[in-house]
Design a protein around this motif. Structure first.
Motif, PDB file in Angstrom:
ATOM      1  N   ARG A  62      35.007  19.885 -47.677  1.00  0.00           N
ATOM      2  CA  ARG A  62      36.142  20.762 -47.418  1.00  0.00           C
ATOM      3  C   ARG A  62      37.294  20.351 -48.342  1.00  0.00           C
ATOM      4  N   VAL A  63      38.309  21.162 -48.391  1.00  0.00           N
ATOM      5  CA  VAL A  63      39.500  20.844 -49.188  1.00  0.00           C
ATOM      6  C   VAL A  63      40.266  19.729 -48.475  1.00  0.00           C
ATOM      7  N   CYS A  64      40.581  18.667 -49.225  1.00  0.00           N
ATOM      8  CA  CYS A  64      41.257  17.501 -48.649  1.00  0.00           C
ATOM      9  C   CYS A  64      42.596  17.276 -49.332  1.00  0.00           C
ATOM     10  N   SER A  65      43.532  16.719 -48.566  1.00  0.00           N
ATOM     11  CA  SER A  65      44.858  16.457 -49.107  1.00  0.00           C
ATOM     12  C   SER A  65      45.078  14.995 -49.459  1.00  0.00           C
ATOM     13  N   ASP A  66      44.152  14.106 -49.044  1.00  0.00           N
ATOM     14  CA  ASP A  66      44.307  12.689 -49.369  1.00  0.00           C
ATOM     15  C   ASP A  66      42.931  12.041 -49.496  1.00  0.00           C
TER      16      ASP A  66
END
Length: 367
Positions: A57-61
């Motif tokens: 999935r798209v991750c921010s960290d």
């Protein structure tokens, strides 16, 4: 600069006993079921029936990305084990595939086979693709221009395919020359605008070199289906931590490029043939490759090595999360070797390629 990241990883399946590549991708995918999708990622089939692929999935960290990759790998490894095989993160198959691996029965894959013939016969190669969020398409093209000199360094760090069908190729990344046979593979050209990018894709399709834009297999490109820059130069890494480090390096490179672009800095002028040669050199020698190559014919611009890469992106690395972890794992890679180095070390201990497959299975699942 906060940039989202995501990772796609390709894996080969081997028999639990013989360690030979097996054609059980559909069986493994059925056993994975909807678990991966419920977690926000995806597990999919590749063109060959010997491979499976995960997409985070798209991750921010980095912590979220690491958890995601651990979960996906373990779900796939458990499904493989239940199917009598093992999930292997290697750029190429260590032991034989028993002839050309049959492709999945999908119309597009049959069209590719009809158009490109024997190029699909050695399709069992596995890469790691890193996506970094860049929504503006014009900026995405300019980011790729700025990334070009650093692609050989990323390849050298990630090299993980010295063996192929039962023999040592002498390369650190044999996947690279195998994949380079495709007409639209290799380092990306320098492009002045997103329209020029679309014009090149259209011309490649017109000449028959690609079926569609998804077959532009450049080592870095604006993604065709996501608002990202996609870097596809790397072999699949043996461990999750190395995949996270690769993603961190790519994210820092993109962040550095965006800073340069927005300040009006021009992208480094690297000659296309010099860049292609540097990528070959990185595939052949890994971290032992030439660290920097001056532009051909006295042209300005250099192709950066691994040490120069870290110097170039250090401000972006230190401004983001996980800098200490990234630098520590890079130090361990320099000390213990890349995936290719560790594969060869496993073989030297007893002269058995089965030991290489066993090591890769353990590293892949993180057990």
């Amino acid at each position: 600069m906060d940039l989202t990241i995501g990772v796609e990883e390709e894996f080969v399946l081997t028999d639990a006993d013989s360690r030979q590549v097996v054609r059980r991708a559909a069986t493994v995918l059925r056993r994975v079921g909807n678990g991966a999708r419920q977690g926000g990622g995806a597990v999919e089939l590749e063109m060959a029936q010997t491979q499976v692929e995960s997409a985070s999935r798209v991750c921010s960290d980095l912590a979220a990305l690491r958890s995601e990759l651990v979960r996906l790998r373990r779900e796939m490894a458990d499904a493989a084990e239940a199917s009598g095989c093992r999930l292997i993160a290697s750029g190429t198959a260590v032991l034989g595939v028993g002839g050309p691996p049959p492709i999945l029965d999908k119309p597009r894959y049959h069209r590719i086979a009809d158009r490109f013939g024997p190029l699909v016969d050695q399709q069992c190669t596995c890469a790691c693709h890193v996506h970094v969020g860049v929504a503006d398409r014009e900026e995405a093209v300019q980011v790729v221009n700025h990334l070009r000199p650093w692609l050989p360094a990323l390849l050298a760090i990630s090299a993980n395919s010295p063996f192929w069908e039962g023999r040592d190729t002498g390369y650190h990344s044999w996947r690279t020359p195998l994949w380079a046979r495709w007409p639209a593979s290799g380092p990306p050209p320098f492009l002045g605008s997103y329209q020029e990018y679309e014009d090149v894709v259209a011309e490649l399709q017109h000449t028959g070199a690609i079926l569609d834009g998804a077959m532009v297999y450049w080592y870095a490109r604006p993604s065709r289906h996501l608002p990202t820059v996609e870097v596809r130069v790397a072999d699949v890494t043996p461990t999750v931590d190395e995949a996270v480090v690769l993603a961190a390096l790519v994210r820092a490179l993109v962040s550095t490029a965006l800073t340069e672009i927005r300040s009006g800095a021009a992208s480094p002028p690297v000659n296309d043939q010099v860049l292609r040669a540097a990528c070959w050199h990185a595939a052949r020698y890994g971290l032992g490759a030439i660290t920097a190559i001056a532009g051909a014919g006295g042209m300005p611009g250099r192709v950066g090595g691994a040490a120069e890469l870290i110097t170039h992106i250090r401000p972006a690395l230190e401004a983001a999360d996980g800098a200490d972890m990234v630098l520590e794992i890079l130090r361990s890679v320099r000390r213990d070797g890349t995936g290719a180095d560790r594969q060869r070390a496993a073989f030297r201990r007893r002269g058995r390629l089965e030991d290489v497959v066993d090591l890769l299975a353990e590293q892949t699942a993180g057990r």
